[in-house]
Structures are given as structure tokens and as C-alpha cells.
Motif scaffolding. Structure first.
Motif, PDB file in Angstrom:
ATOM      1  N   ASP A 132      53.035  50.380  47.755  1.00  0.00           N
ATOM      2  CA  ASP A 132      52.286  50.331  46.180  1.00  0.00           C
ATOM      3  C   ASP A 132      50.760  49.770  46.371  1.00  0.00           C
ATOM      4  O   ASP A 132      49.784  50.088  46.539  1.00  0.00           O
ATOM      5  CB  ASP A 132      53.068  49.616  45.188  1.00  0.00           C
ATOM      6  CG  ASP A 132      53.682  50.009  44.275  1.00  0.00           C
ATOM      7  OD1 ASP A 132      54.750  49.099  43.572  1.00  0.00           O
ATOM      8  OD2 ASP A 132      53.668  51.137  44.384  1.00  0.00           O
ATOM      9  N   SER A 153      48.110  52.847  46.486  1.00  0.00           N
ATOM     10  CA  SER A 153      48.100  53.013  44.764  1.00  0.00           C
ATOM     11  C   SER A 153      45.939  53.242  44.832  1.00  0.00           C
ATOM     12  O   SER A 153      45.498  52.494  44.542  1.00  0.00           O
ATOM     13  CB  SER A 153      48.402  52.209  44.081  1.00  0.00           C
ATOM     14  OG  SER A 153      48.395  51.228  43.846  1.00  0.00           O
ATOM     15  N   SER A 164      40.495  47.420  40.899  1.00  0.00           N
ATOM     16  CA  SER A 164      41.984  46.978  40.247  1.00  0.00           C
ATOM     17  C   SER A 164      42.632  48.011  40.933  1.00  0.00           C
ATOM     18  O   SER A 164      42.541  49.056  41.046  1.00  0.00           O
ATOM     19  CB  SER A 164      42.372  46.517  39.203  1.00  0.00           C
ATOM     20  OG  SER A 164      42.285  47.645  38.643  1.00  0.00           O
ATOM     21  N   ASN A 165      44.221  48.289  41.411  1.00  0.00           N
ATOM     22  CA  ASN A 165      45.249  48.431  41.874  1.00  0.00           C
ATOM     23  C   ASN A 165      46.066  47.941  41.112  1.00  0.00           C
ATOM     24  O   ASN A 165      46.155  47.129  40.049  1.00  0.00           O
ATOM     25  CB  ASN A 165      45.351  48.909  43.209  1.00  0.00           C
ATOM     26  CG  ASN A 165      46.129  47.780  44.151  1.00  0.00           C
ATOM     27  OD1 ASN A 165      46.319  46.671  43.539  1.00  0.00           O
ATOM     28  ND2 ASN A 165      45.786  47.378  45.378  1.00  0.00           N
ATOM     29  N   SER A 166      47.484  48.140  41.398  1.00  0.00           N
ATOM     30  CA  SER A 166      48.770  48.119  40.904  1.00  0.00           C
ATOM     31  C   SER A 166      49.017  46.703  40.790  1.00  0.00           C
ATOM     32  O   SER A 166      49.565  45.918  39.874  1.00  0.00           O
ATOM     33  CB  SER A 166      50.002  49.499  40.480  1.00  0.00           C
ATOM     34  OG  SER A 166      50.218  48.630  41.953  1.00  0.00           O
ATOM     35  N   GLU A 167      48.420  46.065  42.129  1.00  0.00           N
ATOM     36  CA  GLU A 167      48.469  44.480  42.231  1.00  0.00           C
ATOM     37  C   GLU A 167      47.564  44.054  42.556  1.00  0.00           C
ATOM     38  O   GLU A 167      48.391  42.287  42.413  1.00  0.00           O
ATOM     39  CB  GLU A 167      49.212  44.642  43.711  1.00  0.00           C
ATOM     40  CG  GLU A 167      50.298  45.323  44.337  1.00  0.00           C
ATOM     41  CD  GLU A 167      51.043  45.453  45.965  1.00  0.00           C
ATOM     42  OE1 GLU A 167      50.149  44.866  46.470  1.00  0.00           O
ATOM     43  OE2 GLU A 167      51.408  46.570  45.905  1.00  0.00           O
ATOM     44  N   SER A 220      43.927  39.966  33.016  1.00  0.00           N
ATOM     45  CA  SER A 220      44.503  40.213  33.419  1.00  0.00           C
ATOM     46  C   SER A 220      46.065  39.969  33.989  1.00  0.00           C
ATOM     47  O   SER A 220      45.710  38.186  34.184  1.00  0.00           O
ATOM     48  CB  SER A 220      44.292  41.279  34.008  1.00  0.00           C
ATOM     49  OG  SER A 220      44.969  41.869  34.912  1.00  0.00           O
ATOM     50  N   LEU A 279      46.957  40.371  36.283  1.00  0.00           N
ATOM     51  CA  LEU A 279      46.938  40.551  38.216  1.00  0.00           C
ATOM     52  C   LEU A 279      46.168  39.360  38.491  1.00  0.00           C
ATOM     53  O   LEU A 279      45.035  38.326  38.192  1.00  0.00           O
ATOM     54  CB  LEU A 279      46.381  42.067  38.541  1.00  0.00           C
ATOM     55  CG  LEU A 279      47.095  43.452  37.968  1.00  0.00           C
ATOM     56  CD1 LEU A 279      45.975  44.278  38.004  1.00  0.00           C
ATOM     57  CD2 LEU A 279      48.229  43.257  38.427  1.00  0.00           C
TER      58      LEU A 279
END
Length: 150
Positions: free
Chosen positions: A20, A23, A109-112, A143, A145
Motif C-alpha cells: 500500500d 498506492s 494523500s495516499n491510503s496511509e 481525516s 489519516l
């Protein structure tokens, strides 16, 4: 021929990653609150730092500190923030011996993670000899995150 096909398929499968961290990065929509300089020669007591503000008390304290020499918040696009919807990102540079410096923020942003890339832009050519401290303040949607500064 069959062995070549098996080797090629093996290479293809092994080269695909499910990690990920690779990603896709997407832009995070931000709203500019202020992008300017403090002119108090450090009297405001704000050090070079990156802040994540998620409550009204901390936000009010920062505004008060920033206004301790000059009333800079008069130039903010907004000061009333709905912290149930938004988070403030505030970046302060070190004190500079001349004018013309400013900060640019690129928020992705990414998934993490949410990643805030900070770029210090120095003046080209002659710059004023006034002592400045660049800052850049934006709000983003809340968020879960973590926010990382680079």
C-alpha cells in the motif's frame, strides 16, 4: 517453450506489488487562510514549526500569539473554523534576515498518510532588508489519516 512461459508468468507475478505504500497519491483540497510574514523580529515567540490544529482553543492561542506585535489575523480569509469538519495546518519558517521569502504547501494523500510537502521559496534578485518570518496556514477536511510533513 512451456518453461519460457512459466518463467515469464513468474516474473510478472513477482513484479506486481500489493504494498500500500506505493498506492496512488491524490491531491488534498485545502482552503487558504493566510500566507504572509510575521514582522516582529521573533518577538511573537513562534519558532520554526509545523502545526496541526484540531481545536478552537489552540487556534485562538495561535492567533493571539501571532497578533502580539502586528494584527496579522485581520488579513486571514477566516478565523471561525468548524473543527468538527476541518483541521488547520500551519507552517512557520525560521526568521529570515531579509524579505521576499515565502512558503508553498503541496498536500497529497495516499491510503496511509496525508503528506504536506513544504517548499521554502527564496527571493530572486534584490530583497528588502526587513526581518521576516514566513508562514502559511490552510484548512483541510478532517481525516483519520496521520499528517506527515516533508
Amino acid at each position: 517453450m512451456k518453461n519460457v512461459l512459466i518463467i515469464l508468468l513468474s516474473i510478472l507475478v513477482l513484479s506486481c506489488s500489493s504494498d500500500d505504500s506505493n498506492s496512488e497519491m491524490t491531491n488534498v483540497v485545502s482552503t487558504l487562510i493566510a500566507k504572509d510574514n510575521l514582522y516582529g523580529n521573533g518577538v511573537e515567540g513562534i519558532t520554526e514549526q509545523n502545526l496541526i490544529i484540531s481545536n478552537q482553543t489552540t487556534w485562538n492561542d495561535l492567533i493571539t500569539q501571532m497578533n502580539s506585535v502586528n494584527n496579522v489575523s485581520d488579513n486571514f480569509t477566516e478565523t471561525d473554523i468548524d473543527f468538527s469538519e476541518h483541521t488547520i495546518i500551519a507552517v512557520f519558517d525560521e526568521i529570515k534576515g531579509n524579505g521576499g521569502h515565502n512558503l508553498e504547501l503541496n498536500i497529497m494523500s495516499n491510503s496511509e498518510n496525508i503528506i504536506v510537502n513544504v517548499t521554502d521559496l527564496a527571493p530572486e534578485g534584490n530583497a528588502t532588508t526587513v526581518i521576516t518570518q514566513p508562514f502559511h496556514i490552510v484548512k483541510i477536511q478532517n481525516s483519520d489519516l496521520p499528517i506527515i510533513f516533508e
